[in-house]
Design a protein around this motif. Structure first.
Motif, PDB file in Angstrom:
ATOM      1  N   VAL A   1       3.377  -8.055 -13.228  1.00 50.29           N
ATOM      2  CA  VAL A   1       3.760  -8.623 -11.936  1.00 50.29           C
ATOM      3  C   VAL A   1       2.762  -8.143 -10.885  1.00 50.29           C
ATOM      4  O   VAL A   1       2.074  -7.149 -11.098  1.00 50.29           O
ATOM      5  CB  VAL A   1       5.187  -8.191 -11.535  1.00 50.29           C
ATOM      6  CG1 VAL A   1       6.202  -8.710 -12.523  1.00 50.29           C
ATOM      7  CG2 VAL A   1       5.287  -6.683 -11.391  1.00 50.29           C
ATOM      8  N   PRO A   2       2.681  -8.835  -9.760  1.00 50.48           N
ATOM      9  CA  PRO A   2       1.753  -8.406  -8.706  1.00 50.48           C
ATOM     10  C   PRO A   2       2.151  -7.051  -8.118  1.00 50.48           C
ATOM     11  O   PRO A   2       3.320  -6.668  -8.172  1.00 50.48           O
ATOM     12  CB  PRO A   2       1.871  -9.490  -7.636  1.00 50.48           C
ATOM     13  CG  PRO A   2       2.521 -10.633  -8.294  1.00 50.48           C
ATOM     14  CD  PRO A   2       3.336 -10.100  -9.424  1.00 50.48           C
ATOM     15  N   PHE A   3       1.154  -6.396  -7.563  1.00 46.69           N
ATOM     16  CA  PHE A   3       1.334  -5.038  -7.056  1.00 46.69           C
ATOM     17  C   PHE A   3       0.977  -5.021  -5.570  1.00 46.69           C
ATOM     18  O   PHE A   3      -0.174  -5.246  -5.201  1.00 46.69           O
ATOM     19  CB  PHE A   3       0.403  -4.121  -7.856  1.00 46.69           C
ATOM     20  CG  PHE A   3       0.447  -2.674  -7.490  1.00 46.69           C
ATOM     21  CD1 PHE A   3       1.516  -1.879  -7.866  1.00 46.69           C
ATOM     22  CD2 PHE A   3      -0.597  -2.089  -6.782  1.00 46.69           C
ATOM     23  CE1 PHE A   3       1.548  -0.531  -7.554  1.00 46.69           C
ATOM     24  CE2 PHE A   3      -0.573  -0.743  -6.465  1.00 46.69           C
ATOM     25  CZ  PHE A   3       0.503   0.036  -6.848  1.00 46.69           C
ATOM     26  N   PHE A   4       1.980  -4.831  -4.731  1.00 43.63           N
ATOM     27  CA  PHE A   4       1.730  -4.742  -3.284  1.00 43.63           C
ATOM     28  C   PHE A   4       1.727  -3.280  -2.909  1.00 43.63           C
ATOM     29  O   PHE A   4       2.680  -2.570  -3.211  1.00 43.63           O
ATOM     30  CB  PHE A   4       2.861  -5.414  -2.504  1.00 43.63           C
ATOM     31  CG  PHE A   4       2.824  -6.903  -2.568  1.00 43.63           C
ATOM     32  CD1 PHE A   4       3.231  -7.565  -3.716  1.00 43.63           C
ATOM     33  CD2 PHE A   4       2.380  -7.643  -1.492  1.00 43.63           C
ATOM     34  CE1 PHE A   4       3.197  -8.941  -3.780  1.00 43.63           C
ATOM     35  CE2 PHE A   4       2.345  -9.020  -1.551  1.00 43.63           C
ATOM     36  CZ  PHE A   4       2.752  -9.672  -2.698  1.00 43.63           C
ATOM     37  N   SER A   5       0.684  -2.825  -2.216  1.00 38.38           N
ATOM     38  CA  SER A   5       0.756  -1.421  -1.856  1.00 38.38           C
ATOM     39  C   SER A   5       0.289  -1.170  -0.441  1.00 38.38           C
ATOM     40  O   SER A   5      -0.509  -1.900   0.128  1.00 38.38           O
ATOM     41  CB  SER A   5      -0.034  -0.566  -2.829  1.00 38.38           C
ATOM     42  OG  SER A   5      -1.371  -0.543  -2.460  1.00 38.38           O
ATOM     43  N   MET A   6       0.843  -0.140   0.126  1.00 36.32           N
ATOM     44  CA  MET A   6       0.525   0.237   1.495  1.00 36.32           C
ATOM     45  C   MET A   6       0.832   1.724   1.606  1.00 36.32           C
ATOM     46  O   MET A   6       1.761   2.214   0.974  1.00 36.32           O
ATOM     47  CB  MET A   6       1.445  -0.561   2.422  1.00 36.32           C
ATOM     48  CG  MET A   6       0.767  -0.997   3.682  1.00 36.32           C
ATOM     49  SD  MET A   6       1.662  -2.345   4.425  1.00 36.32           S
ATOM     50  CE  MET A   6       1.172  -2.110   6.102  1.00 36.32           C
ATOM     51  N   ALA A   7       0.047   2.429   2.389  1.00 30.73           N
ATOM     52  CA  ALA A   7       0.326   3.853   2.567  1.00 30.73           C
ATOM     53  C   ALA A   7       1.244   4.024   3.763  1.00 30.73           C
ATOM     54  O   ALA A   7       1.176   3.248   4.710  1.00 30.73           O
ATOM     55  CB  ALA A   7      -0.963   4.622   2.792  1.00 30.73           C
ATOM     56  N   GLY A   8       2.090   5.020   3.701  1.00 37.64           N
ATOM     57  CA  GLY A   8       3.033   5.263   4.798  1.00 37.64           C
ATOM     58  C   GLY A   8       2.314   5.341   6.127  1.00 37.64           C
ATOM     59  O   GLY A   8       2.798   4.836   7.139  1.00 37.64           O
ATOM     60  N   SER A   9       1.136   5.948   6.115  1.00 37.30           N
ATOM     61  CA  SER A   9       0.430   6.119   7.388  1.00 37.30           C
ATOM     62  C   SER A   9      -0.072   4.790   7.948  1.00 37.30           C
ATOM     63  O   SER A   9      -0.327   4.679   9.133  1.00 37.30           O
ATOM     64  CB  SER A   9      -0.735   7.078   7.200  1.00 37.30           C
ATOM     65  OG  SER A   9      -1.522   6.649   6.125  1.00 37.30           O
TER      66      SER A   9
END
Ligand code: ADP
Ligand code: ZN
Length: 659
Positions: free
Chosen positions: A236-244
């Motif tokens: 499945v696709p992977f969405f990522s973002m850092a908390g900062s």
């Protein structure tokens, strides 16, 4: 996590800055230009009255006039009898206003003045238009640019636009095979993968599907890698973002980014949303860790989104943190990040597997023994090990070899742990002697006390990270627990470097500061955490606050008790130092012999060390200490791996910066 967006950011921020500077420079130049222009005009032109003008005409002082639409410019005739001055004194032209006077032209002609009418000056007009409008234009451009930037940032105009920072991968291509060790973590994530594959299977039975899992562990242990592997396994696709990334100067941006992220993810479901360093937004909202309304809004939005979305679509949120203790309780309650997956530092077996995974694509000869490397790197995390393999490959190339050998790997281990060798640094003879005795002091205690680990290598080649020399100890097996006796031996060992200096040179150096720091740390923990002092018994006086980061402990006892703790720690250290001095004095011959040998060779192996040691002690060869006490490896707590490297860094090497 590698974030390909951070670069773009940097570029975007540079853009407006240079733009602003350029615009400001342009405006200032223009203003200067017109100011100087005015000055010049003023100094060479002088206004006179119409009467004065007529007088000049009548007295023959005028050479020519130029009649314009709103003024008359008068060029005076050169003053008679003073011809030289014409050359030196700049000609001043006069001007005067237009007066309704029909006789003027005749009068001028009579006086022999040449008359000229003005042709409308198109170029001048354009020029003045440009001069007056250009600054306005520039200011307008500047302001509109700034406004658009602000509007985008605060989400005023760009609600859907802020997803520039979301990092999406259609297929991560990473599977659980790429993540070595961490079997428990993989196991608990396996069922999540199944759920992503087939959400309806669970939904039809009526099972509530998990919404999120929190990956907890020290930096570099492979949390991001695991999250990607989950996405890869489930395809499945992977969405990522850092908390900062969520946290910006403007209130409301974070919340709008959370909204965008979920909106995008919902479109792509089933998928994984990964939030790295979730502690940046998920900090507890009570005042203890400092509140701030932007972060709270972001967190509230995240909580609302997590409650809002429909799990049957197959969206799973993974988040990583190394400070689980600061997270808001609301994040952890059932229905949100209710699962916690511990991704701890790898044990011996884990390290071997990680090394194998990364060694797969590197050519290695058959001297390579990854088990030995793993044994020597207790405390290293996955990213360290990956780094070591890479360093080793670079070493091999540097030495002009086609394959990596064990010596490259060991060199890489040392580079990662204590920095590169500084062969060009020339130490004085006296300093080499001091360093040599210091290091042999450490090593001798290891050999003398059965509870200490055997010595692998001693060197007095300085390192870039500050050590002037060090002893490398390699344990024979992984340890999870330390007995009190072992800890006391460690104290003696740490302080033995200083003890050797005092015994041999009757003076001490600044080189023991790191040893003292480490010894103090151990002694303090023995008193306040491990219940190993007679005076305090089993009271817990300190708790470790951030277990996965620096492991700093916070005291919670009265001031009087704290002072007593200091006394107790001092007593422990003093005892250990006396013991070190006593042991070294008793073995002065071995100390001298080995130190001399080390000065000569610069680096000696554990075998060479033991050979001399046994000779002096009169012990025949091959009575190895292989039967070291077995320590059960059942429990994981408490056994904080103690660094195997002792170094003699800092001040002895004050001149280091200059070299
Ligand atoms: P974290 O997110 O926990 O800080 P990462 O997942 O970013 O750590 O790991 C950084 C790198 O270290 C990975 O890209 C990988 O090369 C290596 N690594 C870390 N842990 C492992 C592991 N268990 N197995 C294989 N490689 C690992
Ligand atoms: Zn030392």
């Amino acid at each position: 996590m590698e974030n390909n967006n951070s670069n773009n950011n940097g570029r975007n921020q540079k853009g407006p800055q240079t733009f602003i500077i350029l615009a400001a420079a342009a405006i200032i130049t223009l203003m200067l230009f017109s100011f100087i222009n005015n000055l010049l005009v003023d100094s060479s032109k002088k206004q006179i009255t119409y009467n004065e003008f007529l007088e000049m005409v009548d007295s023959g002082q005028v050479k020519s006039v130029e009649i314009g639409s709103d003024s008359i410019t008068i060029i005076p005739a050169p003053t008679s009898g003073n011809n030289d001055s014409v050359l030196t004194v700049p000609i001043i032209t006069y001007y005067t206003g237009i007066v309704e006077d029909d006789t003027l032209i005749q009068r001028l002609l009579d006086a022999g003045v040449s008359v000229e009418g003005e042709i409308p000056d198109r170029v001048g007009f354009l020029e003045s238009l440009l001069v007056s409008l250009l600054p306005l234009l520039l200011i307008w451009l500047l302001l509109s640019f700034l406004f658009s930037k602000m509007a985008k940032g605060s989400g005023m105009m760009g609600v859907g636009k802020s997803n520039a920072k979301v990092y999406v991968e259609k297929e991560t291509g990473i599977t659980f095979k790429d993540v070595a060790g961490e079997d428990e973590a993989k196991e608990s994530l396996q069922e999540v993968v199944d759920f992503l594959h087939n959400p309806t299977k669970y939904a039809t039975i009526g099972a509530k599907l998990p919404k999120g899992a929190l990956l907890v562990g020290p930096p570099g242990t492979g949390k991001t890698l695991l999250a990607k592997a989950v996405a890869g396994e489930a395809k499945v696709p992977f969405f990522s973002m850092a908390g900062s990334d969520f946290v910006e100067m403007f209130v409301g941006v974070g919340a709008s980014r959370v909204r965008d992220l979920f909106k995008e993810a919902q479109k792509a479901a089933p998928c994984i949303i990964f939030i790295d360093e979730i502690d940046a937004i998920g900090k507890s909202r009570d005042a203890r860790y400092g509140g701030d309304s932007e972060r709270e809004q972001t967190l509230n939005q995240l909580l609302a989104e997590m409650d809002g979305f429909d799990t049957s679509k197959g969206i799973l949120i993974l988040a990583a943190t190394n400070r689980p203790e600061v997270l808001d309780k609301a994040l952890l309650r059932p229905g949100r990040f209710d699962r916690r997956v511990i991704v701890d530092k790898p044990d011996l077996k884990g390290r071997v597997e990680i090394l194998k995974v990364h060694a797969k694509n590197v050519l290695m000869d058959d001297t390579v023994d990854l088990d030995a490397i793993a044994l020597a790197t207790s405390g290293a995390v996955g990213s360290d090990l990956a780094n070591m393999i890479n360093e080793a490959a670079i070493n091999a190339v540097k030495h002009g070899r086609q394959v990596v050998s064990q010596s490259d790997l060991f060199e890489a281990v040392e580079v990662v742990l204590v920095g590169k060798e500084k062969k060009d640094r020339i130490m004085s003879k006296e300093e080499r002697r001091i360093v040599s005795y210091h290091e042999v002091g450490h090593a001798l205690i290891s050999a003398l006390e059965k509870d200490a680990e055997p010595v692998q290598k001693i060197t007095i080649v300085p390192r870039t990270m500050g050590a002037l020399g060090y002893v490398m100890n390699v344990p024979e097996e992984e340890k999870y627990l330390n007995t009190e006796k072992e800890l006391r031996t460690m104290l003696v060992k740490f302080l033995a470097g200083r003890a050797a200096e005092e015994i041999v040179f009757d003076t001490v150096t600044t080189g023991a500061s790191n040893d003292i720091e480490k010894a103090t740390e151990i002694a303090r923990a023995m008193v306040t955490q491990y219940g190993m002092s007679e005076k305090f018994g089993l009271i817990g006086l300190e708790t470790v606050e951030s277990k996965y980061l620096d492991g700093k402990a916070a005291m919670h006892c009265g001031d009087a008790t704290a002072a007593e703790v200091d006394q107790e720690v001092m007593r422990l250290l003093k005892e250990s130092y006396e013991r070190a001095k006593q042991l070294l004095t008793e073995n002065r011959e071995a100390l001298d012999k080995i130190a001399e040998f080390l000065i000569e060779k610069e680096t000696i192996t554990g075998k060479e060390f033991m050979k001399i040691f046994h000779e002096i002690k009169g012990i025949p060869e091959e009575t190895d200490t292989d039967s070291a006490e077995e320590v059960s490896g059942a429990a994981k707590e408490g056994g904080e791996a103690v660094t195997e490297i002792q170094e003699l860094p800092v001040n002895l090497a004050k001149e280091e910066q200059d070299v």
